[in-house]
Design a protein around this motif. Structure first.
Motif, mmCIF file in Angstrom:
data_model
loop_
_atom_site.group_PDB
_atom_site.id
_atom_site.type_symbol
_atom_site.label_atom_id
_atom_site.label_comp_id
_atom_site.label_asym_id
_atom_site.label_seq_id
_atom_site.Cartn_x
_atom_site.Cartn_y
_atom_site.Cartn_z
ATOM 1 N N HIS A 3 -7.692 -13.606 1.129
ATOM 2 C CA HIS A 3 -7.176 -13.900 -0.287
ATOM 3 C C HIS A 3 -5.906 -13.916 -0.141
ATOM 4 O O HIS A 3 -5.074 -13.326 0.732
ATOM 5 C CB HIS A 3 -7.861 -13.141 -1.337
ATOM 6 C CG HIS A 3 -9.244 -13.097 -1.532
ATOM 7 N ND1 HIS A 3 -10.088 -14.092 -2.173
ATOM 8 C CD2 HIS A 3 -10.506 -12.550 -0.927
ATOM 9 C CE1 HIS A 3 -11.239 -13.890 -2.166
ATOM 10 N NE2 HIS A 3 -11.432 -13.103 -1.040
ATOM 11 N N GLU A 4 -5.157 -14.300 -1.186
ATOM 12 C CA GLU A 4 -3.389 -14.641 -1.210
ATOM 13 C C GLU A 4 -3.199 -13.318 -1.249
ATOM 14 O O GLU A 4 -1.947 -12.819 -1.128
ATOM 15 C CB GLU A 4 -3.201 -15.368 -2.413
ATOM 16 C CG GLU A 4 -3.568 -16.770 -2.107
ATOM 17 C CD GLU A 4 -3.179 -17.741 -3.598
ATOM 18 O OE1 GLU A 4 -2.197 -18.390 -3.373
ATOM 19 O OE2 GLU A 4 -3.796 -17.844 -4.376
ATOM 20 N N GLU A 11 -16.461 -15.528 -1.198
ATOM 21 C CA GLU A 11 -15.364 -16.352 -1.675
ATOM 22 C C GLU A 11 -14.784 -15.722 -3.191
ATOM 23 O O GLU A 11 -13.433 -15.882 -3.218
ATOM 24 C CB GLU A 11 -15.966 -17.546 -2.166
ATOM 25 C CG GLU A 11 -14.808 -18.719 -2.624
ATOM 26 C CD GLU A 11 -15.187 -19.867 -2.761
ATOM 27 O OE1 GLU A 11 -14.574 -20.956 -3.051
ATOM 28 O OE2 GLU A 11 -16.380 -20.183 -2.416
ATOM 29 N N GLY A 33 -14.656 -12.544 -3.687
ATOM 30 C CA GLY A 33 -13.895 -11.240 -3.536
ATOM 31 C C GLY A 33 -14.470 -10.236 -3.848
ATOM 32 O O GLY A 33 -13.829 -9.277 -3.992
ATOM 33 N N VAL A 63 -8.428 -18.396 0.999
ATOM 34 C CA VAL A 63 -8.795 -18.790 -0.401
ATOM 35 C C VAL A 63 -7.538 -19.124 -1.060
ATOM 36 O O VAL A 63 -6.716 -17.938 -1.030
ATOM 37 C CB VAL A 63 -9.646 -17.439 -1.042
ATOM 38 C CG1 VAL A 63 -9.830 -17.575 -2.520
ATOM 39 C CG2 VAL A 63 -10.845 -17.303 -0.248
ATOM 40 N N ARG A 123 -9.083 -20.443 -6.746
ATOM 41 C CA ARG A 123 -10.389 -19.997 -6.852
ATOM 42 C C ARG A 123 -11.272 -20.568 -5.800
ATOM 43 O O ARG A 123 -12.707 -20.415 -5.634
ATOM 44 C CB ARG A 123 -10.999 -20.309 -8.156
ATOM 45 C CG ARG A 123 -10.149 -19.717 -9.294
ATOM 46 C CD ARG A 123 -11.137 -19.802 -10.487
ATOM 47 N NE ARG A 123 -10.432 -18.922 -11.554
ATOM 48 C CZ ARG A 123 -10.776 -18.907 -13.029
ATOM 49 N NH1 ARG A 123 -12.035 -19.496 -13.285
ATOM 50 N NH2 ARG A 123 -10.106 -18.047 -13.952
#
Length: 938
Positions: free
Chosen positions: A839-840, A848, A850, A912, A915
């Motif tokens: 994730h960012e 996906e 999280g 990711v 979303r």
């Protein structure tokens, strides 16, 4: 003579503060072998070994021989080269030995090989005939040479030649070797030399030596022994005998005794059906005490073959003296399910005195992930009763290794674990030891390809040589496979190939056949056969629907498959509801069918969750959750939903116990079709007697079991292209033959079980189907038979010889394979994929969204067993050829790369953004893990 033995010669040093003397290790091994003979082996194994050594019924002499021979396993460590391998051990060596280098020393010679080549000179004068190349002295040398897991050829240039000993040190080393042998011989009762030793017997003795050596080489055991050493070797032996009993119990190797509480209590059922009752009441009269045999039971899906097989085991084990059981299945999923059932069965049959010692091992490559094996796993109130029993019956930790699981008295696992015993892999003798003490039940005996059938036949052959009974179970076992396996069994039992070549062994369907090792045959009584057929009789309405199917799911322009699926489901989508299964031949078909049906359901204003997808390309924990939920909702106990559509693949045939009102299937060979159809109206008779779940009957439109077959052959111009290649599962010939068979019936219901054998034979029979007048019309048959013959040929190339053809034990490792690379299934090379989502914000998760993050400790720190179990639970097995050459970004995190399991993972890192997760591009495809669809290959 005892005083001549130097206690300064070391035998074990790894992990110890001080080296452990060799003579003590040899005596420890001898003591352990005594305990294994007395408490681990069953009566049949003792009988086989005694006969194979030429002692007949003299078990005492056989025992003494095995113990003495096993004590000699590390005699090759008595050489200058080996003793100099450990600095601390060599420093403590008697100065006279340390100075007696001799003419030549080579520490690189494996000590097992040294022992193999030198033992003949050490046993001169003890009654051995050293002129017989297949005599007992030669066999003893092979056992010593093979105790590390692989048998080695005996180099006759050096075997028994005193000149070889010059490589091992000077005269004082010769004196120590002789002193050690004479001391062991005296301390162990001066056993006489046997007159013979058959190859199968030598394999079992090797397995015993490996097991004993492993047990007494554990660091904890050695440290405990070192804390209370005695300089008197007789005292040490007495202490070792006491310690060996505790070691056996600590490892969970002491057998328990099962009582017979009666069929109803043992199996948790009200009463046996006619087939089961026939085994309980009639089979014992056909079984002779002390004799083994092969028992074949065939019946339709849902006819209680598991209980039938267990009752067959109970009868056969009582006769043969084999107290153990191993139950083998095609897949890990079915093994996990059966492990729960067998755990409950064993627990219900245990006597009070054995309640704390009973255990059922799980034998497959991912067994360590199973819930019962989770360290400290608590029994949670309200869990499935089978899961609770499996946790209570989990074996001791020592038995949880792959090579050890088959040593447990009771085990469930994949057939692969047993087939490794007939492949030239390391420690196949240990697997043979574990199997030889059991009745071996092989379920779904029809489900193996020609290559595996060759291996299975060889396994059955060796089991017969060991006096083991074998149970074969199947719903669709072709006569040709029955005949081949029974013939292999009889040859292993001593019958000539010529004597059994023309014999056939028809099995009444439904019913059973028993063939004793002596060749006597008996079968279910006609009245019991008819009673079972009547009790389970049904008419399977089969509709073959021609469809055009050129794309996954069959919903593209011009395709009609998706529309045909929807039309067949139309009654279920009405007010009455109902439960149906759509069985697809490939994962892409299942994914697209699910996508299409979910869209159609939502358009009609129905709950989207009406449709559920299950296949093998979901992460393990998700697939298990799905299987448990589906089996609970559509199983015997319910609660049954008002409306449910399950879209599945071949997982349906082996991993799901469910009852559907309607079964829709892609065209498949007849045997898999019948397996799938067995999930339709599966529990009808039970519900008629006990009441339907929730008190609600089937929907009005479901008046009987119904199978809709989607046949693409004519309208698609043959087998759909996307069924070939990587996703190919069925030969065109079998599909074409099944298609013609169903078309010829023109909708006439299939009478089950009455018509099953003839229909299976029409598709899977071994008669020639080649049309000499129209060779082109037989192209698919020719291709099919070419593949069959190629697989059989490869099987015969890699499998170990039949026991009568083993002249040297090295024949069992003539073409040695690494266990990790040995394949018991052709085309089965796979790799486990782990999908991670980055994730960012820098977090990493298994999903996906999280919601299930992976901690820095797991990613970068030391990997605990629990962490490894969690990671592996999220992996997906895929074919290795899909991925191609992996780059650095697909390697596991650095902290995992030296891990025995995690180090082999292929990691697909999804980035990711916002979303959504981006697909992962590899050399041979683009992949994305979707929450609803599983792993997509785009």
């Amino acid at each position: 003579m005892l005083e001549k033995v130097s206690l300064t010669l070391w035998g074990k040093s790894k992990g110890l503060v001080e080296p452990y003397s060799l003579i003590r290790h040899l005596l420890d091994t001898a003591a352990m072998l005594e305990v294994l003979w007395d408490h681990f082996l069953d009566g049949n194994q003792r009988r086989v070994i005694a006969r194979g050594l030429g002692f007949g019924a003299d078990f005492a002499q056989a025992r003494a021989t095995v113990v003495f021979w096993g004590a000699l396993h590390d005699i090759g460590k008595l050489g200058y080269g080996f003793q100099s391998c450990d600095a601390k051990g060599f420093a403590g060596l008697d100065p006279a030995l340390a100075a007696d280098l001799g003419v030549a020393v080579d520490s690189r010679i494996d000590h097992a090989r040294v022992g193999m080549l030198s033992v003949a000179t050490l046993l001169s004068g003890m009654g051995f005939d050293d002129s017989d190349p297949e005599g007992p002295l030669f066999r003893l040398a092979e056992i010593i040479g093979g105790h590390h897991g692989r048998f080695q050829p005996v180099d006759e240039q050096w075997f028994g030649k005193s000149v070889f000993n010059r490589c091992l040190g000077g005269p004082s080393w010769d004196e120590q070797r002789q002193a050690h042998v004479l001391a062991l011989h005296a301390l162990l009762g001066t056993p006489q030399a046997p007159g013979e030793c058959s190859a199968p017997t030598a394999v079992l003795i090797t397995g015993m030596v490996i097991l004993a050596d492993w047990l007494v080489s554990q660091e904890e055991y050695l440290e405990a022994r070192q804390s209370d050493l005695s300089g008197d070797l007789q005292v040490h032996l007495a202490q070792a005998r006491s310690a060996a009993v505790l070691l056996l119990d600590g490892a969970g190797l002491r057998p328990v005794r099962l009582e017979d509480p009666g069929f109803s209590i043992a199996h948790g059922l009200r009463a046996p059906n006619p087939l089961q009752r026939s085994v309980v009441d009639d089979l014992p009269s056909h079984v002779v005490a002390g004799e083994a045999g092969i028992f074949v039971a065939v019946a339709a899906t849902g006819d209680g073959k598991t209980e039938t097989g267990l009752e067959g085991w109970r009868v056969l084990s009582a006769a043969s003296g084999s107290a153990g059981l191993v139950y083998l299945l095609p897949t890990m999923a079915t093994s996990d399910q059966l492990h729960q059932r067998l755990s409950g069965y064993v627990e219900r049959c245990l006597g009070e005195q054995d309640r704390e010692r009973g255990a059922v091992a799980l034998a497959h490559s991912m067994a360590w992930l199973a819930a019962p094996y989770a360290d400290g796993a608590a029994v949670v109130t309200g869990e499935d009763p089978g899961a609770e029993a499996a946790k209570r019956m989990a074996p001791r930790s020592w038995l949880r290794g792959l090579k050890r699981a088959l040593l447990a008295q009771f085990a469930v696992g994949t057939v692969d674990q047993a087939l490794l015993g007939v492949l030239p892999v390391s420690h196949n003798a240990l697997r043979m030891l574990g199997l030889s003490g059991k009745t071996v039940v092989i379920d779904e005996a029809h489900a193996y390809d020609p290559y595996m059938q060759v291996l299975l036949g060889r396994l059955v052959h060796w089991l017969a040589a060991y006096g083991c009974s074998v149970v074969l179970l199947s719903a669709t076992l072709p006569q040709s496979i029955t005949d081949a396996l029974v013939r292999e069994y009889l040859q292993g039992a001593g019958h000539s190939k010529a004597a059994v070549r023309e014999q056939t062994f028809p099995v009444p369907y439904p019913g059973w056949l028993y063939v004793s090792a002596g060749g006597r045959t008996s079968k279910i009584k006609d009245e019991d056969h008819r009673a079972q057929a009547t009790a389970r009789s049904s008419a399977l309405v089969t509709a073959s629907v021609p469809v055009r199917h050129t794309s996954p799911g069959g919903a593209n322009d011009g395709d009609t498959r998706a529309a045909a699926v929807l039309a067949a489901l139309e009654p279920l989508l009405g007010e009455d509801g109902g439960c149906a299964v759509v069985a697809c031949n490939t994962v892409p078909d299942a994914q697209e069918t699910y996508r299409f049906l979910r869209e159609q359901v939502e358009r009609r204003g129905l709950i989207a969750d009406t449709v559920e997808l299950i296949h093998a390309r979901f992460p393990g924990v998700i697939r298990q959750e799905k299987a448990a939920r589906i089996s609970a909702e559509l199983g015997r106990g319910g609660p049954r939903p008002h409306r449910r559509i399950i879209v599945s693949t071949q997982v349906l045939e082996v991993a799901l116990d469910l009852d559907a009102d309607l079964l829709i299937s892609d065209l498949a060979p007849l045997a898999p079709l019948l397996q799938r159809a067995g999930r339709c109206w599966r529990h009808q008779q039970w519900w008629k007697a006990q009441g339907f779940p929730g008190g609600r009957d089937r929907p009005a439109w479901s008046t009987g079991p119904r199978l809709v077959v989607l046949d693409p052959l004519e309208e698609s111009g043959g087998v759909p292209r996307h069924w070939g290649g990587d996703d190919g599962v069925y030969p065109a010939f079998l599909l074409e033959t099944t298609s013609r068979l169903l078309a010829a019936r023109d909708g006439t219901p299939i009478r089950i079980p009455q018509e099953v054998p003839d229909m299976v034979a029409a598709v899977d029979g071994d008669d020639s189907r080649f049309d000499w007048d129209r060779p082109d019309a037989s192209a698919s048959y020719s291709a099919f038979m070419g593949k069959v013959l190629a697989e059989q040929s490869f099987g015969h190339t890699v499998v170990i010889p039949r026991c009568q053809a083993v002249f040297e034990l090295a024949d069992l490792h003539q073409r040695p394979l690494d266990e990790e690379r040995a394949s018991t299934r052709l085309g089965a090379e796979s790799v486990r994929v782990l999908c991670l989502f980055e994730h960012e914000d820098g977090t990493v998760s298994f999903d996906e969204a999280g919601s299930h993050t992976v901690s820095d400790v797991v990613l970068r720190g030391s990997v605990t067993v629990e962490a490894a179990r969690t990671v592996m639970g999220h992996t997906i097995p895929v074919r290795a050829q899909w991925l191609g050459k992996l780059g650095d970004t697909e390697l596991p995190p650095p902290a995992w790369r030296d891990h025995a399991v995690l180090g082999d993972l292929a990691v697909l890192r999804h980035q990711v953004r916002g979303r959504s997760a981006r697909p992962v591009a590899l050399a041979r495809g683009v992949f994305r893990l979707d929450r609803e669809l599983g792993l997509l290959r785009l």
